[in-house]
Motif scaffolding. Structure first.
Motif, PDB file in Angstrom:
ATOM      1  N   VAL A  11     -78.208  37.960  34.962  1.00 25.88           N
ATOM      2  CA  VAL A  11     -79.045  38.681  34.207  1.00 25.88           C
ATOM      3  C   VAL A  11     -78.656  38.074  32.753  1.00 25.88           C
ATOM      4  CG1 VAL A  11     -79.620  40.707  33.038  1.00 25.88           C
ATOM      5  CG2 VAL A  11     -79.340  40.803  35.537  1.00 25.88           C
ATOM      6  N   CYS A  12     -79.573  37.680  32.088  1.00 29.39           N
ATOM      7  CA  CYS A  12     -79.317  37.185  30.596  1.00 29.39           C
ATOM      8  C   CYS A  12     -78.555  38.398  29.892  1.00 29.39           C
ATOM      9  CB  CYS A  12     -80.533  36.693  29.746  1.00 29.39           C
ATOM     10  SG  CYS A  12     -80.322  36.129  28.269  1.00 29.39           S
ATOM     11  N   ARG A  13     -77.554  38.079  29.220  1.00 25.63           N
ATOM     12  CA  ARG A  13     -76.931  39.049  28.337  1.00 25.63           C
ATOM     13  C   ARG A  13     -77.851  39.294  26.901  1.00 25.63           C
ATOM     14  NH1 ARG A  13     -70.545  37.254  28.179  1.00 25.63           N
ATOM     15  NH2 ARG A  13     -70.318  37.460  30.402  1.00 25.63           N
ATOM     16  N   VAL A  14     -78.584  38.309  26.735  1.00 24.40           N
ATOM     17  CA  VAL A  14     -79.403  38.696  25.386  1.00 24.40           C
ATOM     18  C   VAL A  14     -80.490  39.525  25.676  1.00 24.40           C
ATOM     19  CG1 VAL A  14     -80.791  37.657  23.732  1.00 24.40           C
ATOM     20  CG2 VAL A  14     -78.468  36.579  24.463  1.00 24.40           C
ATOM     21  N   CYS A  15     -81.360  39.096  26.790  1.00 23.81           N
ATOM     22  CA  CYS A  15     -82.642  39.611  26.676  1.00 23.81           C
ATOM     23  C   CYS A  15     -82.997  40.283  28.172  1.00 23.81           C
ATOM     24  CB  CYS A  15     -83.567  38.501  26.446  1.00 23.81           C
ATOM     25  SG  CYS A  15     -83.871  37.431  28.263  1.00 23.81           S
ATOM     26  N   GLY A  16     -81.914  40.189  29.035  1.00 25.42           N
ATOM     27  CA  GLY A  16     -82.047  41.129  30.058  1.00 25.42           C
ATOM     28  C   GLY A  16     -83.235  40.145  31.254  1.00 25.42           C
ATOM     29  N   PHE A  17     -83.275  39.104  31.036  1.00 20.88           N
ATOM     30  CA  PHE A  17     -84.211  38.206  32.090  1.00 20.88           C
ATOM     31  C   PHE A  17     -83.332  38.022  33.328  1.00 20.88           C
ATOM     32  CE2 PHE A  17     -85.203  34.558  34.017  1.00 20.88           C
ATOM     33  CZ  PHE A  17     -86.319  34.274  34.193  1.00 20.88           C
ATOM     34  N   GLU A  18     -83.744  38.306  34.625  1.00 20.73           N
ATOM     35  CA  GLU A  18     -82.967  38.096  35.789  1.00 20.73           C
ATOM     36  C   GLU A  18     -83.584  36.749  36.693  1.00 20.73           C
ATOM     37  OE1 GLU A  18     -82.661  41.372  38.034  1.00 20.73           O
ATOM     38  OE2 GLU A  18     -80.912  40.653  39.262  1.00 20.73           O
ATOM     39  N   ILE A  33     -80.314  27.839  31.120  1.00 16.68           N
ATOM     40  CA  ILE A  33     -80.823  28.259  29.749  1.00 16.68           C
ATOM     41  C   ILE A  33     -81.908  29.297  30.153  1.00 16.68           C
ATOM     42  CG2 ILE A  33     -82.525  26.341  29.887  1.00 16.68           C
ATOM     43  CD1 ILE A  33     -81.946  26.484  26.689  1.00 16.68           C
ATOM     44  N   CYS A  34     -81.917  30.170  29.183  1.00 15.55           N
ATOM     45  CA  CYS A  34     -82.821  31.461  29.354  1.00 15.55           C
ATOM     46  C   CYS A  34     -84.398  31.040  29.104  1.00 15.55           C
ATOM     47  CB  CYS A  34     -82.507  32.790  28.779  1.00 15.55           C
ATOM     48  SG  CYS A  34     -83.319  34.106  29.222  1.00 15.55           S
ATOM     49  N   PRO A  35     -85.122  30.991  30.117  1.00 16.65           N
ATOM     50  CA  PRO A  35     -86.694  30.691  30.147  1.00 16.65           C
ATOM     51  C   PRO A  35     -87.315  31.620  29.074  1.00 16.65           C
ATOM     52  CG  PRO A  35     -86.217  31.577  32.160  1.00 16.65           C
ATOM     53  CD  PRO A  35     -84.967  31.645  31.764  1.00 16.65           C
ATOM     54  N   CYS A  36     -86.633  32.844  28.976  1.00 14.74           N
ATOM     55  CA  CYS A  36     -87.165  34.029  28.110  1.00 14.74           C
ATOM     56  C   CYS A  36     -86.765  33.776  26.755  1.00 14.74           C
ATOM     57  CB  CYS A  36     -86.879  35.178  28.853  1.00 14.74           C
ATOM     58  SG  CYS A  36     -88.031  36.787  28.110  1.00 14.74           S
ATOM     59  N   CYS A  37     -85.753  33.977  26.547  1.00 11.11           N
ATOM     60  CA  CYS A  37     -85.121  34.024  24.934  1.00 11.11           C
ATOM     61  C   CYS A  37     -84.453  32.724  24.407  1.00 11.11           C
ATOM     62  CB  CYS A  37     -84.265  35.164  24.784  1.00 11.11           C
ATOM     63  SG  CYS A  37     -82.466  35.002  25.463  1.00 11.11           S
ATOM     64  N   ASP A  38     -84.489  31.874  25.262  1.00 12.76           N
ATOM     65  CA  ASP A  38     -83.983  30.525  25.122  1.00 12.76           C
ATOM     66  C   ASP A  38     -82.447  30.541  24.820  1.00 12.76           C
ATOM     67  OD1 ASP A  38     -84.639  27.884  24.826  1.00 12.76           O
ATOM     68  OD2 ASP A  38     -84.834  27.884  22.551  1.00 12.76           O
TER      69      ASP A  38
HETATM   70 ZN   LIG Z   1     -82.382  35.831  27.971  1.00 15.56          ZN
END
Ligand SMILES: [Zn+2]
Length: 93
Positions: A11-18, A33-38
């Motif tokens: 889970v991304c620590r910034v945005c919660g994307f899993e 690299i997070c596809p959501c918040c980058d």
């Molecule tokens: Zn993210």
């Protein structure tokens, strides 16, 4: 019992994307690299203040996705920012 530092974080620590391996064994996965918040996981993300800054900036921009294809896929499934943010582990909120 497993040490917290040995855990794999998906889970991304910034945005919660899993869905990606962001941290493994206490270290950032530099290939992720997070596809959501980058966000690219790095040791700077060990600071909750830094994470809050980045998250605040990202949400302030309108929470743009970095990957248009991931965005399309998730929005088709009814993506909701507030619901995703609830995935963020409590220690990184
Ligand atoms: Zn993210």
């Amino acid at each position: 019992m497993a040490n917290a530092e040995d855990e794999t974080e998906t889970v991304c620590r910034v945005c919660g994307f899993e869905g990606e391996v962001f941290w493994e064994g206490g270290w950032p996965n530099e290939a992720a690299i997070c596809p959501c918040c980058d966000n690219e996981p790095d040791v700077g993300d060990a600071s909750v203040m830094g994470l809050r800054n980045y998250r605040g900036y990202w949400v302030g921009q309108g929470a743009p996705w970095s990957s248009p294809s991931a965005e399309r896929e998730h929005k088709r499934q009814g993506w909701d920012l507030m619901r995703q943010i609830q995935n963020i582990p409590p220690q990184w909120r």
